[in-house]
Structure formats: C-alpha cells, structure tokens
Enzyme design. Structure first.
Site, PDB file in Angstrom:
ATOM      1  CD  GLU A 338      -1.417   2.381   1.996  1.00 33.32           C
ATOM      2  OE1 GLU A 338      -2.082   3.404   1.925  1.00 33.32           O
ATOM      3  OE2 GLU A 338      -0.343   2.339   2.625  1.00 33.32           O
ATOM      4  CG  ASP A 366      -3.887   2.127   6.414  1.00 37.98           C
ATOM      5  OD1 ASP A 366      -3.024   2.085   7.309  1.00 37.98           O
ATOM      6  OD2 ASP A 366      -3.646   2.540   5.253  1.00 37.98           O
ATOM      7  CG  HIS A 436       4.867   6.896   6.822  1.00 39.73           C
ATOM      8  ND1 HIS A 436       4.559   7.646   5.707  1.00 39.73           N
ATOM      9  CD2 HIS A 436       3.976   5.884   6.850  1.00 39.73           C
ATOM     10  CE1 HIS A 436       3.517   7.100   5.091  1.00 39.73           C
ATOM     11  NE2 HIS A 436       3.148   6.040   5.770  1.00 39.73           N
TER      12      HIS A 436
HETATM   13 ZN    ZN Z   1      -1.087   2.768   6.241  1.00 38.43          ZN
END
Ligand code: ZN
Length: 469
Positions: A338, A366, A436
C-alpha cells in the site's frame, strides 16, 4: 394535532417499554433478535478486552521488524501470517502473488550543516524519502533555499538554481482532523522533488509530517515525473527543521552536504495473505476485512498498519472463539504494497472483478489502533447509511458512536465490484506522532484501544453477515 399525537406516542414508548424494545423500533429488529445481537456484541467486546489475543499476535508480528515491500523481512512476515492463519484454524488460507517495487535505504544517510569558517559539521536527523535516488559517494553540497509552498518556490525560482530546497511548512495544528491536516501538507513530500527539479534545484529537504514536536524524522512515498530530472530527497525531524530555519535566517549563505546511498532495485515477487471462514448460508457472498501488510522500513510498522492486519485476523478469530458461524463468508485480506504502489490492492481488485463470488462488503482498518469512534461508508446511498446507522446500539459497545459517508481505505477502494466499502475510524489525534517513523513500534500500541478496534470491526462484520444490506 398530528405532532401532539407523535409526542404522546414517544412519551408512551419511553414510559412503558423497556429500552431494548424502543431501539427495536428504530432498527426494525424483533426483540429476540435484538437481544441476541446485544448479547453477541457484548461477548465480542468482553472476549477481545479480556483475552487480548490479537494484541499478543501483534507482538509476534512486530518482533519480525519492518516489512517494506520487496524486502526479505516482508517475505518472512508473509509466511508467518500464512502459518498463523492456518494455526488459528481458518477454513482456507492462501497467498495471492503479485510483483512489487523494491527500494532500499542503504547504509549511508546523512545531511550535515557545514560551517565554512570553523569546518565544524552539525548532523541533522533525517530519513531518505521512499523511492528517492541516492547521491554520488562524496554527496552533494549546496546552499539552501527555504520555502513554505510550491507557489513561493515558483515566485523565487531564480534563487533556486543549484540549491537544495527546504520545504518547511508544518502540518496545520489548528485542524481538528489530523488526516486532513496531513493531506494538506503532504504535497511537499510527495511532489517536492519534481517541483524543485523543475526550477533547477539539486536536492530536497522536507519538514517531517508529524503532529508531535520531537526530532524523529518521518519518511513516506515521494514521486518523480518522466522528463523531469530526478533529485534526492529526505525528511528532517521537526526540531531540526526549526533549527535549520533559524540558522538560515542568521546565515542565508550556509551550506549543507547530503549523502544518501538509497536505490531502487528490480521489482520483486510478493503476496497478499488471505484467510477465510466460510459462510453457512451464503458462502459465495464475501465480506472482506483487511489492512495493509507492508510498512515503511523503520520502526515495526505497528500502527501503520500491523494493527489493521491483526485486527482483521482477530475478527475471524473472535468468530471462532465465540463459536459464531457466519451466514456469509468472512475473509481477512492482508494487502501488500500500500505504501509505495498499492500493487496488492490492485491485484485483489482484479481478482474480485473476475470472481464468480459476490463481494458484499469490504472494511479496511488503516488509521492506527486508537479508541474507536466511527465508520465511514463510501456510498451515496442514504438508505445504506441509515441501515448501518441503525446498528449503532450494538456498535456502541465497542465505543463506536457514528456512521457517516466518507472514504474507506486505499486498498479496499481498489475493489470496484463490491456493494459497500467501509473505513474504520479511531480517534486520530496521535496517529501522526508515529506514522512512517522509527517511533511506530509495538510499545506505541495500547492493548485496550487496539482490542476495542478488533471488537468494533467484528461487531460490524457480524451484523453485515447476519442482516445483509
Ligand atoms: Zn497505512
């Protein structure tokens, strides 16, 4: 007159009927069914919170480490997930093969401020952006031009030639919805290298997209454009971004050196991991629950999106733990890639298009593992929204308190052939503290918040399976 009668009826209902029956009228369920759904919803929440089984599985996944598409680690994790689903006794488990991009960060990754007079070097906290090219071995050294937007860059294009562009606009902290705030600032990271190269710059530094004031850099996908020169790009920690901004004011002529050895390798074979429990009444009607299995290559990929994948697995496991035999087939799909290509979502979407089975609903998690608050339904049908909204009395047990029209998720949105796409929405205030970054580790996930999310998805899946749409 009419409204007086309506008021009298409402007063009568509240005075003389037990609460369950009043809600029955709202959800069109007979009281036996209503009470049964209440009982099962409570059992789902109790089992999730008490046993913490999904949380335990998440711990094991996070031990493998990050799972960037194309990496060796991602394949280890894929095999682990397949084995785990088999161990949990799902009716079928299989891998769906797909080619994915393969980018590597490499060993060297540094950006330093050079003091030309004293020769001192001050190292900044950075992470290469996913997909960035590297620099020559000796690095690139240049002056820095700080801008807050592409518009400012265009206005100052004559100053940009031969420089490293520093995009320093932070996430707008005044916005209530952090996903919208992130979306507004993300153009700098995604398209910064393209816009900078167009005006003759040689590198890019982007302020990390974070809601926290610390110095942890946050990576993420960046893009290049055909016929525009490719230049290297990094994200910088929030505090170092403030620092760089401050010393640039004092000395606009300062230089930085950027050394990166990241690179893109040929595409790699990878897989979506799929497991299902077959429906006893409508086995060819499928309800997908999923998340994305790849992560960035720093941290554990815990909130993004190990939790979504394990919540999907736990939905099926909760059905098994509580001996619930679903009417429709419940399928957990762990989508690969993704983060930098969505190849897994696209591949599953293609399969759904040609499959003889009916994709009934698809739920994606998500947005991290925080306290559940709602579900977004990707539909224009007010009838469908009202129908799912009538299930709030049951979803409330997991702290879900709204159902709204809105986006589902990157992966399930690739399934065209499905009646209803749904996005799980937990409290979003802290998600971008971790997203991230090396801070996205197992310890950042709270067991109660995680398990309530599994329960919310399981209750919704149960109702979709029982009641249909
Ligand atoms: Zn994600």
């Amino acid at each position: 007159m009419r409204s007086c009668t309506a008021v009298a009826i409402i007063i009568f209902l509240f005075l003389f009927l037990p609460p369950a029956q009043i809600l029955n009228a709202q959800s069109n369920l007979d009281s036996t069914t209503f009470q049964n759904y209440e009982k099962i919803s409570k059992q789902i929440v109790t089992s999730a919170l008490k046993e913490r089984k999904g949380y335990d599985i998440l711990k094991n996944l996070c031990r493998i480490g990050p799972r960037l598409s194309g990496s060796r680690n991602s394949l280890i994790a894929i095999n682990w997930a397949k084995f785990k689903m088999k161990e949990l006794g799902f009716d079928s488990v299989w891998l769906q093969s797909v080619m994915v991009p393969h980018w590597e960060r490499g060993e060297v990754e540094e950006v330093v401020i050079l003091d030309v007079k004293t020769k001192a070097e001050k190292k900044l906290n950075v992470l290469s952006l996913g997909g960035s090219i590297g620099t020559p071995v000796e690095g690139i050294t240049a002056n820095v031009l700080e801008v807050k937007s592409f518009e400012e860059l265009k206005n100052r294009k004559d100053e940009a030639i031969g420089k490293i562009i520093f995009f320093s606009r932070p996430i707008d902290q005044s916005m209530k919805n952090t996903f919208s705030a992130y979306g507004e600032a993300a153009d700098q990271r995604v398209y910064g290298a393209i816009e900078a190269a167009k005006v003759g710059a040689i590198g890019v530094i982007v302020r990390s997209l974070t809601t926290k004031f610390d110095n942890i850099p946050h990576t993420g996908m960046m893009k290049y454009e055909e016929k525009v020169k490719q230049i290297p790009a990094v994200a910088i920690g929030y505090l170092d971004a403030d620092y760089l901004s401050q010393i640039l004011e004092d000395d606009p002529e300062l230089k930085v050196r950027m050394k990166l050895d990241c690179k893109t390798l040929p595409d790699e074979q990878s897989f979506n991991v799929i497991g299902e429990i077959r429906g006893i009444k409508f086995p060819d009607e499928i309800i997908v629950v999923g998340g994305h299995f790849d992560s960035w290559d720093v941290g554990d990929g815990a909130h993004d999106d190990g939790v979504g994948c394990i919540q999907a697995i736990e939905v099926l496991d909760l059905f098994k733990r509580l001996s619930i035999k679903p009417k429709r087939t419940i399928r957990a799909v762990l989508f690969i890639n993704e983060e930098n290509g969505s190849k897994g979502g696209l591949e599953y979407g293609k399969f759904a298009d040609i499959s003889k089975q009916i994709h009934y609903a698809a739920i994606e998690s998500d947005r991290g593992a925080f306290t559940p608050i709602g579900f977004y339904l990707d539909t224009d049908s007010t009838e469908l929204i009202d129908r799912v909204r009538s299930w709030l009395p049951f979803l409330n047990y997991s702290r879900i308190n709204w159902i709204k029209k809105g986006g589902s998720g990157v992966d399930v949105s690739k399934i065209k052939n499905v009646k209803l796409k749904i996005g799980y929405y937990p409290d979003d205030q802290r998600y971008f503290d971790f997203h991230h970054s090396p801070a996205d580790v197992f310890e950042a996930v709270h067991p109660r918040e995680f398990e309530l999310g599994s329960a919310a998805m399981a209750i919704l899946t149960f109702l979709l399976s029982e009641e249909g749409l």
